[in-house]
Write a protein that holds these residues in place. Sequence first.
Motif, PDB file in Angstrom:
ATOM      1  N   ALA A 158       0.833  -1.195   0.000  1.00  0.00           N
ATOM      2  CA  ALA A 158       0.000   0.000   0.000  1.00  0.00           C
ATOM      3  C   ALA A 158       0.873   1.253   0.000  1.00  0.00           C
ATOM      4  O   ALA A 158       1.992   1.256   0.511  1.00  0.00           O
ATOM      5  N   GLY A 159       0.344   2.316  -0.571  1.00  0.00           N
ATOM      6  CA  GLY A 159       1.085   3.580  -0.607  1.00  0.00           C
ATOM      7  C   GLY A 159       0.533   4.510  -1.670  1.00  0.00           C
ATOM      8  O   GLY A 159      -0.148   4.068  -2.613  1.00  0.00           O
ATOM      9  N   ARG A 160       0.813   5.780  -1.515  1.00  0.00           N
ATOM     10  CA  ARG A 160       0.329   6.781  -2.454  1.00  0.00           C
ATOM     11  C   ARG A 160       1.390   7.077  -3.506  1.00  0.00           C
ATOM     12  O   ARG A 160       2.593   6.948  -3.264  1.00  0.00           O
ATOM     13  N   GLY A 161       0.947   7.499  -4.684  1.00  0.00           N
ATOM     14  CA  GLY A 161       1.852   7.865  -5.752  1.00  0.00           C
ATOM     15  C   GLY A 161       2.481   9.230  -5.523  1.00  0.00           C
ATOM     16  O   GLY A 161       2.136   9.947  -4.576  1.00  0.00           O
ATOM     17  N   PRO A 162       3.410   9.634  -6.376  1.00  0.00           N
ATOM     18  CA  PRO A 162       4.094  10.922  -6.198  1.00  0.00           C
ATOM     19  C   PRO A 162       3.177  12.098  -6.530  1.00  0.00           C
ATOM     20  O   PRO A 162       2.175  11.955  -7.240  1.00  0.00           O
ATOM     21  N   ALA A 163       3.544  13.263  -6.036  1.00  0.00           N
ATOM     22  CA  ALA A 163       2.821  14.492  -6.355  1.00  0.00           C
ATOM     23  C   ALA A 163       2.987  14.806  -7.842  1.00  0.00           C
ATOM     24  O   ALA A 163       3.947  14.353  -8.485  1.00  0.00           O
ATOM     25  N   PRO A 164       2.064  15.602  -8.406  1.00  0.00           N
ATOM     26  CA  PRO A 164       2.109  15.856  -9.861  1.00  0.00           C
ATOM     27  C   PRO A 164       3.444  16.389 -10.362  1.00  0.00           C
ATOM     28  O   PRO A 164       3.947  15.939 -11.394  1.00  0.00           O
ATOM     29  N   LEU A 165       4.064  17.344  -9.648  1.00  0.00           N
ATOM     30  CA  LEU A 165       5.336  17.891 -10.117  1.00  0.00           C
ATOM     31  C   LEU A 165       6.442  16.843 -10.059  1.00  0.00           C
ATOM     32  O   LEU A 165       7.281  16.755 -10.959  1.00  0.00           O
ATOM     33  N   ARG A 166       6.431  16.058  -9.003  1.00  0.00           N
ATOM     34  CA  ARG A 166       7.479  15.049  -8.841  1.00  0.00           C
ATOM     35  C   ARG A 166       7.263  13.869  -9.789  1.00  0.00           C
ATOM     36  O   ARG A 166       8.210  13.164 -10.140  1.00  0.00           O
ATOM     37  N   ARG A 167       6.020  13.682 -10.233  1.00  0.00           N
ATOM     38  CA  ARG A 167       5.727  12.588 -11.146  1.00  0.00           C
ATOM     39  C   ARG A 167       6.509  12.723 -12.445  1.00  0.00           C
ATOM     40  O   ARG A 167       6.850  11.726 -13.084  1.00  0.00           O
ATOM     41  N   ARG A 168       6.805  13.947 -12.849  1.00  0.00           N
ATOM     42  CA  ARG A 168       7.571  14.152 -14.079  1.00  0.00           C
ATOM     43  C   ARG A 168       8.952  13.518 -13.975  1.00  0.00           C
ATOM     44  O   ARG A 168       9.449  12.913 -14.936  1.00  0.00           O
ATOM     45  N   SER A 169       9.577  13.654 -12.819  1.00  0.00           N
ATOM     46  CA  SER A 169      10.902  13.047 -12.629  1.00  0.00           C
ATOM     47  C   SER A 169      10.807  11.528 -12.658  1.00  0.00           C
ATOM     48  O   SER A 169      11.644  10.845 -13.269  1.00  0.00           O
ATOM     49  N   TYR A 170       9.782  10.991 -12.009  1.00  0.00           N
ATOM     50  CA  TYR A 170       9.564   9.545 -12.058  1.00  0.00           C
ATOM     51  C   TYR A 170       9.356   9.078 -13.499  1.00  0.00           C
ATOM     52  O   TYR A 170       9.933   8.075 -13.939  1.00  0.00           O
ATOM     53  N   LEU A 171       8.512   9.810 -14.218  1.00  0.00           N
ATOM     54  CA  LEU A 171       8.177   9.404 -15.578  1.00  0.00           C
ATOM     55  C   LEU A 171       9.405   9.439 -16.481  1.00  0.00           C
ATOM     56  O   LEU A 171       9.612   8.535 -17.299  1.00  0.00           O
TER      57      LEU A 171
ATOM     58  N   GLU B 118      10.819   6.119 -18.284  1.00  0.00           N
ATOM     59  CA  GLU B 118      10.914   6.067 -19.745  1.00  0.00           C
ATOM     60  C   GLU B 118      12.323   5.706 -20.180  1.00  0.00           C
ATOM     61  O   GLU B 118      12.516   4.924 -21.114  1.00  0.00           O
ATOM     62  N   ASP B 119      13.330   6.259 -19.501  1.00  0.00           N
ATOM     63  CA  ASP B 119      14.719   5.916 -19.833  1.00  0.00           C
ATOM     64  C   ASP B 119      14.977   4.435 -19.587  1.00  0.00           C
ATOM     65  O   ASP B 119      15.694   3.779 -20.361  1.00  0.00           O
ATOM     66  N   LEU B 120      14.394   3.901 -18.507  1.00  0.00           N
ATOM     67  CA  LEU B 120      14.587   2.487 -18.205  1.00  0.00           C
ATOM     68  C   LEU B 120      13.944   1.613 -19.281  1.00  0.00           C
ATOM     69  O   LEU B 120      14.560   0.649 -19.764  1.00  0.00           O
ATOM     70  N   VAL B 121      12.731   1.933 -19.691  1.00  0.00           N
ATOM     71  CA  VAL B 121      12.050   1.135 -20.708  1.00  0.00           C
ATOM     72  C   VAL B 121      12.776   1.229 -22.041  1.00  0.00           C
ATOM     73  O   VAL B 121      12.907   0.242 -22.771  1.00  0.00           O
ATOM     74  N   ARG B 122      13.245   2.420 -22.391  1.00  0.00           N
ATOM     75  CA  ARG B 122      14.018   2.560 -23.643  1.00  0.00           C
ATOM     76  C   ARG B 122      15.250   1.665 -23.625  1.00  0.00           C
ATOM     77  O   ARG B 122      15.608   1.052 -24.627  1.00  0.00           O
ATOM     78  N   ALA B 123      15.906   1.603 -22.468  1.00  0.00           N
ATOM     79  CA  ALA B 123      17.087   0.748 -22.361  1.00  0.00           C
ATOM     80  C   ALA B 123      16.735  -0.722 -22.543  1.00  0.00           C
ATOM     81  O   ALA B 123      17.563  -1.511 -23.018  1.00  0.00           O
ATOM     82  N   LEU B 124      15.501  -1.091 -22.201  1.00  0.00           N
ATOM     83  CA  LEU B 124      15.096  -2.491 -22.313  1.00  0.00           C
ATOM     84  C   LEU B 124      14.720  -2.879 -23.733  1.00  0.00           C
ATOM     85  O   LEU B 124      14.921  -4.035 -24.125  1.00  0.00           O
ATOM     86  N   VAL B 125      14.178  -1.946 -24.522  1.00  0.00           N
ATOM     87  CA  VAL B 125      13.623  -2.329 -25.825  1.00  0.00           C
ATOM     88  C   VAL B 125      14.337  -1.710 -27.015  1.00  0.00           C
ATOM     89  O   VAL B 125      14.158  -2.171 -28.146  1.00  0.00           O
TER      90      VAL B 125
END
Length: 519
Positions: free
Chosen positions: A68-81, A85-92
Amino acid sequence: MRIALLTEGTQAGAQRGEGGWCGRLVDGLPEHEFRLYRLLPADRPAPPTGVRGLHGVHELPMWGRRPAGRGPAPLRRRSYLKAYEDLVRALVLPGERDGFGPALYRLAALGRDDDALPAFLASGHAHRALERIWRTPGADTAAGQPQVCDVLVAADLLEQCLRPLSAPWYGTGPAGLGGADLCHVVGGGPAALPALVARELHGVPFVVTEHGLHLREQYRGYRTAPYRWPVRALLLSFFRQLTEETYRQAAILTPGSAYDRQWQQRCGGDPARTRIVHEGTPATARAAAGAEPAAPTLVWAGALEPGRDPELMLHAFAQVRAELPDARLTVYGEEGAPGYLAHCEAIAERLGIAAAVEFAGRPDSLAAAWEAGSAVVFSALAQRSPRLLADAMLSGRAVVATEVGVAREVLGPTGLLVPPRSPRALAGACLALLRDHERRSRLGLAGRLRAQERFAVEPVVGAFREIYLELVSRYPAFPARPGTPARPFTRPAEYWVAGGEAPPPAAEPVAGPALAEAV
């Protein structure tokens, strides 16, 4: 010295390692302070560690329902995203492989600040990013046309694989990985993630010990995984790049055999930072098998499955039986593939040897299995682990094996090696032993002495005592943290000789002289 043992409790090898191999390591090095950090299934009760002498046990539910837990705040979500995205690009995307490590550490740093990483990985934002990048032209998995169900399944599996990044283990206190002098990863795979993060955040070096290569087992397991091809390809890409990053960042790799060392080097392991340390076993103290049975008997042991190739043993025994009518064959092992036992019984019946072949199932003990024969035979198509071969050698019985995997390395000149898939060669080796009692006895004794020398517990413990001291002496300049107790290797020896001025730290530690490979 404070040492953090990291294992994955979902793997059979890790369970064996915790209660067996890790327990022997902790018992053999009482001068060090060991703490166990293990990843466990979220939907099952934690099994006992089986290790005495630990100064603490820390567990992280990994597989199963998301915590259980809450997601990041909207501004901080950009850093997560951006990091995701960089991680997924590295995978595919083949041209983005170098971004795997930085993206991994960025996600770990973000999750450490607000504990929102698991919730973000399960959010629609992460799902949409994964779907968009996964379907990019030129992606490795784009040809598989990942569907929406694939995106949901792959996102859930990635979230579970990345949970160690948000573990509450990265502080500098006595219970945190930042307070350890080094980490020891047993088994590889996701268990290496905390060690990678601790190295990135706190500069703590780590050792990797693999007695069964995690990446190799993933490749084998995903052949029959209940996922579509794009999901399997994505997850295998993750494990492959995690393995490469682990080997690249590890201070020392300690494979259990030269055969495993070749796999590690193929995945980027540095030969200068590799030490072969054979898996020790207390069976070296076991007494040799007693007198041989009255009738010449061959013993075959292993799972009844195509990879172990019991069919080869049956065809070879038919030729042995033609030359020695009183010879017998005892097959120990449980059915590893549905219907395979009946298949082997039908082959024995068709070859006319059913009356001389006994399918004895699971033995009471391995020692009892070896004692039931005049010689032991292994006919596998792949021999990845030396454990069963070494145990047979410790019985004092002569061993015949197909020349695959670790067989030559373990047996050396103390056993007979034959080509795989060759009934005539295997039958010839078996006949040569069954007809010559003196040769059987000589090879059996030589094999027992060789196994006792290579697989005793004391040399393994001694090798890691040297590895730990060598490793920590080359990472001397840990920064002092306010409010934390002094650490034994906080200052290098030069600090005290040079009047309190430590030399500037090297950019990369230099690997020391290789320890003896045969321990």
